[in-house]
Design a protein around this motif. Structure first.
Motif, PDB file in Angstrom:
ATOM      1  N   ASP A  24     -15.018 -75.654 -26.390  1.00 39.47           N
ATOM      2  CA  ASP A  24     -14.719 -74.292 -26.835  1.00 39.47           C
ATOM      3  C   ASP A  24     -13.916 -74.283 -28.145  1.00 39.47           C
ATOM      4  OD1 ASP A  24     -12.493 -75.271 -25.325  1.00 39.47           O
ATOM      5  OD2 ASP A  24     -11.776 -73.229 -24.982  1.00 39.47           O
ATOM      6  N   GLN A  25     -13.123 -75.319 -28.379  1.00 43.79           N
ATOM      7  CA  GLN A  25     -12.404 -75.421 -29.648  1.00 43.79           C
ATOM      8  C   GLN A  25     -13.398 -75.632 -30.801  1.00 43.79           C
ATOM      9  OE1 GLN A  25      -9.724 -78.515 -27.808  1.00 43.79           O
ATOM     10  NE2 GLN A  25      -8.297 -77.651 -29.312  1.00 43.79           N
ATOM     11  N   ILE A  26     -14.402 -76.447 -30.545  1.00 38.15           N
ATOM     12  CA  ILE A  26     -15.444 -76.695 -31.544  1.00 38.15           C
ATOM     13  C   ILE A  26     -16.236 -75.410 -31.800  1.00 38.15           C
ATOM     14  CG2 ILE A  26     -17.652 -77.891 -31.916  1.00 38.15           C
ATOM     15  CD1 ILE A  26     -15.346 -79.761 -32.412  1.00 38.15           C
ATOM     16  N   MET A  27     -16.639 -74.743 -30.730  1.00 33.93           N
ATOM     17  CA  MET A  27     -17.477 -73.548 -30.858  1.00 33.93           C
ATOM     18  C   MET A  27     -16.755 -72.414 -31.590  1.00 33.93           C
ATOM     19  SD  MET A  27     -20.269 -74.656 -29.882  1.00 33.93           S
ATOM     20  CE  MET A  27     -21.183 -73.149 -30.099  1.00 33.93           C
ATOM     21  N   LYS A  28     -15.460 -72.362 -31.464  1.00 32.28           N
ATOM     22  CA  LYS A  28     -14.674 -71.328 -32.147  1.00 32.28           C
ATOM     23  C   LYS A  28     -14.786 -71.466 -33.672  1.00 32.28           C
ATOM     24  CE  LYS A  28      -9.928 -69.678 -32.563  1.00 32.28           C
ATOM     25  NZ  LYS A  28      -8.541 -69.929 -32.214  1.00 32.28           N
ATOM     26  N   VAL A  29     -14.872 -72.700 -34.159  1.00 30.57           N
ATOM     27  CA  VAL A  29     -14.896 -72.975 -35.597  1.00 30.57           C
ATOM     28  C   VAL A  29     -16.337 -73.193 -36.104  1.00 30.57           C
ATOM     29  CG1 VAL A  29     -13.943 -74.504 -37.386  1.00 30.57           C
ATOM     30  CG2 VAL A  29     -12.605 -73.999 -35.360  1.00 30.57           C
ATOM     31  N   MET A  30     -17.288 -73.350 -35.189  1.00 28.16           N
ATOM     32  CA  MET A  30     -18.659 -73.707 -35.543  1.00 28.16           C
ATOM     33  C   MET A  30     -19.308 -72.804 -36.603  1.00 28.16           C
ATOM     34  SD  MET A  30     -21.057 -75.958 -35.017  1.00 28.16           S
ATOM     35  CE  MET A  30     -20.841 -76.729 -33.427  1.00 28.16           C
ATOM     36  N   PRO A  31     -19.240 -71.473 -36.500  1.00 25.96           N
ATOM     37  CA  PRO A  31     -19.899 -70.650 -37.532  1.00 25.96           C
ATOM     38  C   PRO A  31     -19.399 -70.937 -38.948  1.00 25.96           C
ATOM     39  CG  PRO A  31     -19.346 -69.316 -35.624  1.00 25.96           C
ATOM     40  CD  PRO A  31     -18.677 -70.657 -35.423  1.00 25.96           C
ATOM     41  N   GLU A  32     -18.100 -71.098 -39.074  1.00 27.03           N
ATOM     42  CA  GLU A  32     -17.508 -71.396 -40.388  1.00 27.03           C
ATOM     43  C   GLU A  32     -17.950 -72.787 -40.874  1.00 27.03           C
ATOM     44  OE1 GLU A  32     -13.096 -71.548 -42.491  1.00 27.03           O
ATOM     45  OE2 GLU A  32     -13.247 -71.063 -40.371  1.00 27.03           O
ATOM     46  N   GLU A  33     -18.001 -73.758 -39.961  1.00 27.10           N
ATOM     47  CA  GLU A  33     -18.433 -75.117 -40.300  1.00 27.10           C
ATOM     48  C   GLU A  33     -19.892 -75.120 -40.763  1.00 27.10           C
ATOM     49  OE1 GLU A  33     -17.998 -79.462 -40.380  1.00 27.10           O
ATOM     50  OE2 GLU A  33     -16.543 -77.821 -40.367  1.00 27.10           O
ATOM     51  N   ILE A  34     -20.743 -74.374 -40.057  1.00 28.73           N
ATOM     52  CA  ILE A  34     -22.156 -74.323 -40.431  1.00 28.73           C
ATOM     53  C   ILE A  34     -22.317 -73.723 -41.824  1.00 28.73           C
ATOM     54  CG2 ILE A  34     -24.373 -73.230 -39.909  1.00 28.73           C
ATOM     55  CD1 ILE A  34     -23.585 -73.507 -36.913  1.00 28.73           C
ATOM     56  N   ALA A  36     -20.207 -73.707 -44.258  1.00 29.49           N
ATOM     57  CA  ALA A  36     -19.675 -74.645 -45.250  1.00 29.49           C
ATOM     58  C   ALA A  36     -20.626 -75.821 -45.486  1.00 29.49           C
ATOM     59  CB  ALA A  36     -18.302 -75.152 -44.812  1.00 29.49           C
ATOM     60  N   THR A  37     -21.233 -76.348 -44.419  1.00 26.53           N
ATOM     61  CA  THR A  37     -22.139 -77.483 -44.602  1.00 26.53           C
ATOM     62  C   THR A  37     -23.448 -77.048 -45.249  1.00 26.53           C
ATOM     63  OG1 THR A  37     -22.873 -77.335 -42.293  1.00 26.53           O
ATOM     64  CG2 THR A  37     -21.155 -78.937 -42.790  1.00 26.53           C
ATOM     65  N   VAL A  38     -23.928 -75.859 -44.940  1.00 26.65           N
ATOM     66  CA  VAL A  38     -25.140 -75.360 -45.612  1.00 26.65           C
ATOM     67  C   VAL A  38     -24.865 -75.199 -47.104  1.00 26.65           C
ATOM     68  CG1 VAL A  38     -26.711 -73.379 -45.832  1.00 26.65           C
ATOM     69  CG2 VAL A  38     -26.177 -74.309 -43.570  1.00 26.65           C
ATOM     70  N   ALA A  39     -23.701 -74.696 -47.444  1.00 29.05           N
ATOM     71  CA  ALA A  39     -23.343 -74.559 -48.868  1.00 29.05           C
ATOM     72  C   ALA A  39     -23.335 -75.929 -49.553  1.00 29.05           C
ATOM     73  CB  ALA A  39     -21.981 -73.876 -49.006  1.00 29.05           C
ATOM     74  N   LEU A  40     -22.799 -76.956 -48.884  1.00 28.37           N
ATOM     75  CA  LEU A  40     -22.796 -78.310 -49.464  1.00 28.37           C
ATOM     76  C   LEU A  40     -24.220 -78.839 -49.633  1.00 28.37           C
ATOM     77  CD1 LEU A  40     -19.827 -79.982 -47.549  1.00 28.37           C
ATOM     78  CD2 LEU A  40     -19.906 -79.340 -49.978  1.00 28.37           C
ATOM     79  N   TYR A  41     -25.070 -78.554 -48.666  1.00 32.49           N
ATOM     80  CA  TYR A  41     -26.473 -78.965 -48.771  1.00 32.49           C
ATOM     81  C   TYR A  41     -27.133 -78.274 -49.967  1.00 32.49           C
ATOM     82  CZ  TYR A  41     -31.390 -79.569 -47.768  1.00 32.49           C
ATOM     83  OH  TYR A  41     -32.720 -79.867 -47.876  1.00 32.49           O
ATOM     84  N   MET A  42     -26.910 -76.988 -50.111  1.00 30.50           N
ATOM     85  CA  MET A  42     -27.515 -76.234 -51.218  1.00 30.50           C
ATOM     86  C   MET A  42     -26.981 -76.689 -52.580  1.00 30.50           C
ATOM     87  SD  MET A  42     -29.736 -74.471 -49.666  1.00 30.50           S
ATOM     88  CE  MET A  42     -30.303 -73.467 -51.026  1.00 30.50           C
ATOM     89  N   ILE A  74     -15.454 -83.872 -47.230  1.00 26.24           N
ATOM     90  CA  ILE A  74     -15.384 -83.707 -45.774  1.00 26.24           C
ATOM     91  C   ILE A  74     -14.062 -83.090 -45.335  1.00 26.24           C
ATOM     92  CG2 ILE A  74     -15.310 -84.968 -43.578  1.00 26.24           C
ATOM     93  CD1 ILE A  74     -18.146 -84.572 -44.839  1.00 26.24           C
ATOM     94  N   GLU A  75     -12.980 -83.480 -45.952  1.00 24.22           N
ATOM     95  CA  GLU A  75     -11.675 -82.967 -45.533  1.00 24.22           C
ATOM     96  C   GLU A  75     -11.474 -81.507 -45.901  1.00 24.22           C
ATOM     97  OE1 GLU A  75      -8.711 -85.863 -46.600  1.00 24.22           O
ATOM     98  OE2 GLU A  75      -9.367 -87.169 -44.959  1.00 24.22           O
ATOM     99  N   ASP A  76     -12.398 -80.943 -46.684  1.00 23.85           N
ATOM    100  CA  ASP A  76     -12.348 -79.529 -47.008  1.00 23.85           C
ATOM    101  C   ASP A  76     -13.161 -78.687 -46.017  1.00 23.85           C
ATOM    102  OD1 ASP A  76     -11.283 -77.555 -48.731  1.00 23.85           O
ATOM    103  OD2 ASP A  76     -13.228 -77.350 -49.715  1.00 23.85           O
ATOM    104  N   LEU A  77     -13.862 -79.350 -45.088  1.00 19.59           N
ATOM    105  CA  LEU A  77     -14.646 -78.641 -44.079  1.00 19.59           C
ATOM    106  C   LEU A  77     -13.747 -78.148 -42.938  1.00 19.59           C
ATOM    107  CD1 LEU A  77     -17.808 -80.932 -43.838  1.00 19.59           C
ATOM    108  CD2 LEU A  77     -17.648 -78.655 -44.865  1.00 19.59           C
ATOM    109  N   PRO A  78     -14.125 -77.048 -42.306  1.00 20.54           N
ATOM    110  CA  PRO A  78     -13.281 -76.469 -41.240  1.00 20.54           C
ATOM    111  C   PRO A  78     -12.946 -77.426 -40.098  1.00 20.54           C
ATOM    112  CG  PRO A  78     -14.898 -74.873 -41.965  1.00 20.54           C
ATOM    113  CD  PRO A  78     -15.244 -76.168 -42.657  1.00 20.54           C
ATOM    114  N   PHE A  79     -13.908 -78.211 -39.601  1.00 14.25           N
ATOM    115  CA  PHE A  79     -13.601 -79.130 -38.503  1.00 14.25           C
ATOM    116  C   PHE A  79     -12.523 -80.128 -38.902  1.00 14.25           C
ATOM    117  CE2 PHE A  79     -17.972 -78.942 -36.127  1.00 14.25           C
ATOM    118  CZ  PHE A  79     -17.641 -77.692 -35.625  1.00 14.25           C
ATOM    119  N   SER A  80     -12.596 -80.630 -40.124  1.00 15.71           N
ATOM    120  CA  SER A  80     -11.590 -81.592 -40.585  1.00 15.71           C
ATOM    121  C   SER A  80     -10.245 -80.909 -40.806  1.00 15.71           C
ATOM    122  CB  SER A  80     -12.061 -82.286 -41.859  1.00 15.71           C
ATOM    123  OG  SER A  80     -13.164 -83.115 -41.579  1.00 15.71           O
TER     124      SER A  80
END
Length: 108
Positions: A24-34, A36-42, A74-80
């Motif tokens: 549940d801790q992961i899922m709380k931050v998941m939308p923001e993480e997704i 951020a990672t899509v932006a890095l991919y783009m 990586i350290e700028d991503l929400p999970f990190s």
């Protein structure tokens, strides 16, 4: 015999959920993480991405010249930022034995 190390062409990055972190801790931050990672991919910073088969995290191949650059991304991503994941960084490059096919006449 003088062995030349391959040029670093990317960084294999493994992010795994820390054992103490609940789903549940992961899922709380998941939308923001997704987002951020899509932006890095783009932006072309993430070349490839995979999920670990056991669901414990993700694997990125980052277009970076060294571990420091990859760590900064990586350290700028929400999970990190939330200290939810353990991070591993492995420099990768061309497979050296293939140079034998070229008679070791590789570009510098």
């Amino acid at each position: 015999m003088n062995i030349k190390l391959p040029k670093t062409t990317g960084i294999l990055t493994i992010l795994s959920r820390k054992p103490s972190i609940k789903a549940d801790q992961i899922m709380k931050v998941m939308p923001e993480e997704i987002r951020a990672t899509v932006a890095l991919y783009m932006e072309g910073k993430i070349q490839q991405w995979f999920m670990q088969a056991d669901g414990s995290g993700v694997i990125f191949i980052l277009n970076c010249k060294d571990v420091e650059e990859a760590r900064d991304i990586i350290e700028d991503l929400p999970f990190s930022k939330e200290s939810l994941v353990e991070e591993q960084f492995i420099p990768i490059g061309p497979l050296l034995p293939l140079g034998l096919l070229l008679g070791d006449k590789r570009p510098e």
